[in-house]
Design a protein around this motif. Structure first.
Motif, short mmCIF file in Angstrom:
data_model
loop_
_atom_site.label_atom_id
_atom_site.label_comp_id
_atom_site.label_asym_id
_atom_site.label_seq_id
_atom_site.Cartn_x
_atom_site.Cartn_y
_atom_site.Cartn_z
N LEU A 118 37.97 8.97 -28.94
CA LEU A 118 39.05 9.49 -28.11
C LEU A 118 40.32 9.37 -28.92
N GLY A 119 41.06 10.49 -29.06
CA GLY A 119 42.28 10.44 -29.86
C GLY A 119 41.98 9.91 -31.25
N TYR A 169 37.46 12.74 -19.71
CA TYR A 169 37.63 12.04 -20.99
C TYR A 169 37.79 13.07 -22.11
N ALA A 170 36.93 14.08 -22.10
CA ALA A 170 36.99 15.12 -23.13
C ALA A 170 38.29 15.91 -23.01
N ARG A 172 41.19 14.83 -21.67
CA ARG A 172 42.32 13.96 -22.05
C ARG A 172 42.40 13.85 -23.57
N ASP A 173 41.25 13.80 -24.20
CA ASP A 173 41.21 13.64 -25.66
C ASP A 173 42.00 14.74 -26.37
N VAL A 178 45.79 10.53 -22.86
CA VAL A 178 44.96 9.32 -22.85
C VAL A 178 45.78 8.11 -22.40
N GLY A 366 36.47 11.96 -36.51
CA GLY A 366 36.81 12.17 -35.09
C GLY A 366 36.88 13.66 -34.78
N GLN A 370 37.70 19.73 -28.15
CA GLN A 370 36.50 19.43 -27.36
C GLN A 370 35.30 20.08 -28.03
#
Ligand code: URA
Length: 438
Positions: A118-119, A169-170, A172-173, A178, A366, A370
């Motif tokens: 995430l991030g 979650y996806a 916000r990423d 986040v 990372g 998405q």
């Protein structure tokens, strides 16, 4: 589902600093999953909430809506205390691979639902998938059965378990949403409550490389999570730990798995190992073991190889290549280009932790969007921390890249990220606070 409500009205209210009611939040999450609220609307609402803040009641309602979005794992009837642990996310932060097998070796039943990167932070699931064959998608029944059989399972909170968190979650990423205590607390605690464990230990990260920048905000997040957990009848505690510099010496998916295996094999010392032992002992304490005995038992299970054997059983049970336990680099993917870098002679004065996480992301460890695939092989190794004396001859950073051009791009940035000075400086404390444990 309650409602329907007018989503633009909810977005506007949040934008103007108002509060959403429990029934509105329950509808919003259900409607988003049903496709009646689209990504743009949800992202606008999340951004409004990140800027204006969410109340404790909104955080509780979000947690409840997450849990209600899917199945709950029923861990009733397992022998031994059920335990889960979760980090709020950091850089070089793969403690699960050591703590979960350690707790299983100590008689706990570890039912761990994890997330993806995430991030700028890495994700447990992405890291585990760097082990050839390893699957993180376990249906609720298989998840429970595996915990029953071998004392631990680490799986995605996907499919039928907290599907709302997976979607949000996806989103916000990739939308800069986040870093909100309420969104993090509800995301973490939704997974913990649906995961079914009676004892929940949180590792709340603070510092430049964490979502919470300082102790005050980290402690507030820890208290929010602990109160949500305790109110739901789970024995919950939190360790607030340093993320002003990477925790382990590895940042990247396969690199972090290798570091964890080496730690389980007794081949590594340092901050990563110390925090793993602290987290395992703190989780054990939540189950009723006195603090001193918990610390001693955790150290013994690491030193005598019982934790390593549990890790082997985890890898086998989830389809991974068990040779990773004996010789990690015989099966883990390696990057074709390895380059070394040093800041010169001196004492390390500053490490840009978030930036290092971003640079690992830039190498491919990372996601930018998405659905992007992560590259399991690439990343960074960092062999020194603030207060350590280093020399120009010794590499401080090792870059694992797909190409020379990728490695060059990182080298050109590192002088702004890791700085040395002539004067000595104190090392940074690893544990900053505890809530509900210790
Ligand atoms: N970890 C989670 O599970 N969720 C967040 O929102 C942040 C970290």
């Amino acid at each position: 589902m309650p409602g329907p409500f007018v989503v633009t009205g909810l977005i506007g209210r949040k934008r103007d600093g108002g509060e959403l009611r429990q029934d509105e939040i329950a509808w919003l999450i259900a409607a988003y999953l049903a496709g009646e609220v689209d990504d743009a609307q949800m992202a606008a609402l999340l951004m409004a909430g990140v800027i204006q803040g969410f109340s404790v009641q909104e955080a509780v309602a979000l947690t409840e809506a997450f849990v209600a979005s899917g199945d709950r794992v029923d861990l009733g009837g397992l022998h031994g205390p059920t335990v889960d642990k979760h980090s709020t996310g950091g850089v070089g932060d793969g403690t699960t691979f050591v703590v979960a097998p350690l707790l299983a070796a100590l008689g706990c039943q570890v039912a761990k639902l994890s997330g993806r990167g995430l991030g700028h932070t890495g994700g447990t699931l992405d890291k585990l998938e760097s082990i050839p064959g390893f699957t993180v998608d376990l249906a609720a029944d298989r998840f429970r059965d595996q915990v029953n059989d071998i004392g631990l399972a680490v799986a995605a909170a996907t499919g039928d378990i907290v599907p709302a968190d997976k979607r949000l979650y996806a989103l916000r990423d990739v939308t800069g949403t986040v870093a909100s205590p309420a969104l993090i607390a509800s995301s973490v605690m939704g997974k913990k409550l649906a995961g079914g464990a009676q004892h929940v230990l949180l590792d709340v990260k603070v510092g430049d490389g964490a979502f919470m920048p300082d102790d005050a905000q980290g402690i507030a997040l820890a208290k929010l999570c602990v109160s949500i957990g305790n109110a739901a009848g789970r024995r919950t505690g939190a360790v607030v730990s340093d993320m002003s510099q990477p925790l382990g010496d590895a940042i990247g998916n396969a690199l972090e798995v290798a570091l964890a295996v080496e730690t389980l094999r007794g081949e590594r010392e340092g901050r990563f190992r110390r925090l793993c032992l602290d987290l395992a002992a703190s989780a054990l304490e939540l189950t009723g073991v006195p603090a001193d005995a918990a610390t001693q038992r955790a150290r013994e299970a690491l030193e005598d190889g019982r934790a390593l054997e549990r890790f082997r059983r985890l890898v086998e049970a989830q389809g991974g290549d068990p040779r990773v336990v004996d010789d990690p680099w015989s099966v883990l993917p390696r990057a074709p280009v390895v380059r070394t870098w040093s800041p010169g002679d001196g004492v390390i004065a500053r490490i840009g932790c978030r930036r290092l996480g971003e640079l690992a992301g830039q190498l491919g460890a990372g996601r930018r969007r998405q659905g992007d695939r992560v590259d399991p092989a690439v990343g960074l190794e960092l062999t020194a921390r603030v207060g350590d004396a280093v020399s120009a001859e010794e590499p401080v950073v090792r870059i694992h890249a797909r190409s020379d051009a990728d490695a060059d791009a990182i080298v050109s940035e590192l002088a702004q990220v890791v700085a040395v000075q002539d004067e000595p400086t104190d090392p940074v404390e690893l544990v900053h606070a505890r809530v509900g444990v210790g």
